[in-house]
Write an enzyme that holds these catalytic residues in place. Sequence first.
Site, PDB file in Angstrom:
ATOM      1  N   SER A 130       2.784  -0.252   5.933  1.00 36.83           N
ATOM      2  CA  SER A 130       3.878   0.159   7.133  1.00 36.83           C
ATOM      3  C   SER A 130       4.988  -0.987   7.170  1.00 36.83           C
ATOM      4  CB  SER A 130       3.301   0.352   8.524  1.00 36.83           C
ATOM      5  OG  SER A 130       2.425  -0.393   8.670  1.00 36.83           O
ATOM      6  N   SER A 166       0.793  -1.165   0.110  1.00 37.59           N
ATOM      7  CA  SER A 166       0.025   0.047   0.006  1.00 37.59           C
ATOM      8  C   SER A 166       0.952   1.305  -0.068  1.00 37.59           C
ATOM      9  CB  SER A 166      -0.897   0.064   1.178  1.00 37.59           C
ATOM     10  OG  SER A 166      -1.288   1.213   1.520  1.00 37.59           O
ATOM     11  N   PHE A 177      -6.104   5.141   7.841  1.00 39.84           N
ATOM     12  CA  PHE A 177      -4.564   5.441   8.005  1.00 39.84           C
ATOM     13  C   PHE A 177      -3.949   4.178   8.079  1.00 39.84           C
ATOM     14  CE2 PHE A 177      -7.569   8.401  10.382  1.00 39.84           C
ATOM     15  CZ  PHE A 177      -6.938   9.613   9.996  1.00 39.84           C
ATOM     16  N   ASP A 215      -4.665   3.631  -2.011  1.00 40.59           N
ATOM     17  CA  ASP A 215      -5.717   4.023  -1.266  1.00 40.59           C
ATOM     18  C   ASP A 215      -6.202   5.499  -1.488  1.00 40.59           C
ATOM     19  OD1 ASP A 215      -5.804   1.713   0.677  1.00 40.59           O
ATOM     20  OD2 ASP A 215      -3.744   2.080   1.289  1.00 40.59           O
ATOM     21  N   MET A 234     -11.222  -5.567   5.553  1.00 38.38           N
ATOM     22  CA  MET A 234     -10.692  -4.606   6.183  1.00 38.38           C
ATOM     23  C   MET A 234     -10.343  -5.147   7.641  1.00 38.38           C
ATOM     24  SD  MET A 234      -9.918  -2.105   4.138  1.00 38.38           S
ATOM     25  CE  MET A 234      -9.084  -1.142   5.484  1.00 38.38           C
TER      26      MET A 234
HETATM   27  C1  DX5 Z   1      -6.146   1.745   5.442  1.00 43.20           C
HETATM   28  C2  DX5 Z   1      -5.781   1.329   4.097  1.00 43.20           C
HETATM   29  C3  DX5 Z   1      -4.508   0.410   3.902  1.00 43.20           C
HETATM   30  C4  DX5 Z   1      -3.353   0.967   4.673  1.00 43.20           C
HETATM   31  C5  DX5 Z   1      -2.871  -0.432   5.463  1.00 43.20           C
HETATM   32  O1  DX5 Z   1      -7.437   2.526   5.276  1.00 43.20           O
HETATM   33  O2  DX5 Z   1      -6.769   0.930   3.195  1.00 43.20           O
HETATM   34  O3  DX5 Z   1      -4.300  -0.177   2.584  1.00 43.20           O
HETATM   35  O4  DX5 Z   1      -2.486   1.536   4.042  1.00 43.20           O
HETATM   36  O5  DX5 Z   1      -1.716   0.152   6.112  1.00 43.20           O
HETATM   37  P1  DX5 Z   1      -0.645  -0.902   7.065  1.00 43.20           P
HETATM   38  O6  DX5 Z   1      -0.387  -2.097   6.388  1.00 43.20           O
HETATM   39  O7  DX5 Z   1      -0.031   0.170   7.533  1.00 43.20           O
HETATM   40  O8  DX5 Z   1      -1.990  -1.178   8.228  1.00 43.20           O
HETATM   41 ZN    ZN Z   2      -6.317  -0.259   1.509  1.00 44.70          ZN
END
Ligand code: DX5
Ligand code: ZN
Length: 218
Positions: free
Chosen positions: A198, A8, A143, A35, A137
């Site tokens: 991340s 991402s 975030f 995203d 999700m």
């Molecule tokens: C959150 C996004 C994710 C996010 C995941 O709203 O949809 O794609 O970037 O980030 P990590 O892997 O750091 O949780």
């Molecule tokens: Zn996402």
Amino acid sequence: MNMIIAPSILSADFSRLKDEIQAVEAAGADWIHVDVMDGHFVPNLTLGPPVISCIRKITNLPLDVHLMIQNPEQTIEHYQDAGADWISVHPESTPHLHRALGLIKKRGTKASVSLNPATSLESVWPVLDELDMVLIMSVNPGFGGQQFIPSSVQKIKNLSQTIQEKKLATLIEVDGGINQQTITDVVKAGANVVVAGSAIFNQQPYQKNIEGLRNGAV
Ligand code: DX5
Ligand code: ZN
């Protein structure tokens, strides 16, 4: 089917986006997860079709566009023009989910529905046969860098079971809080596509991070 890893770019350095995308591509990424946030459906605001068009020019990897925007059916064609290969929409974001999916598929884009942690699988059953993928999700969207929500694992198991019973080829994607530890249970539960922000972009080298995820999945 081999597991697909989709970094991402929310956690990438946006001032060096081209380098970041090409670096994860060289490090073994399968897809690029983009995203899109509108400041309404989620509190954060990211990027839209103009940036996706630029990304399209610098990578051949499939672009997995995750729309966290209100009323996505109004703008889906802009994301298609920009070069999205996959588009995920949230049922919580529109009263016209079926129409949105029809628009995605009409132009040959792969269609996916994304479910927030508190949204039950019930909301995908009526459209499951239409879908190429379901995105579970495992954090509340908005975030990067949040903590994995463990109840997502059972949700993936239930979804996987139904997909198998119905003999569908629908992929299961998981997004949020995935790292070398949390990946084990989600893949065991049936996830085929794993998004990580991340865990891939926050430290170097990216190749080691991606390999670590692949190792965590077996
Ligand atoms: C959150 C996004 C994710 C996010 C995941 O709203 O949809 O794609 O970037 O980030 P990590 O892997 O750091 O949780
Ligand atoms: Zn996402």
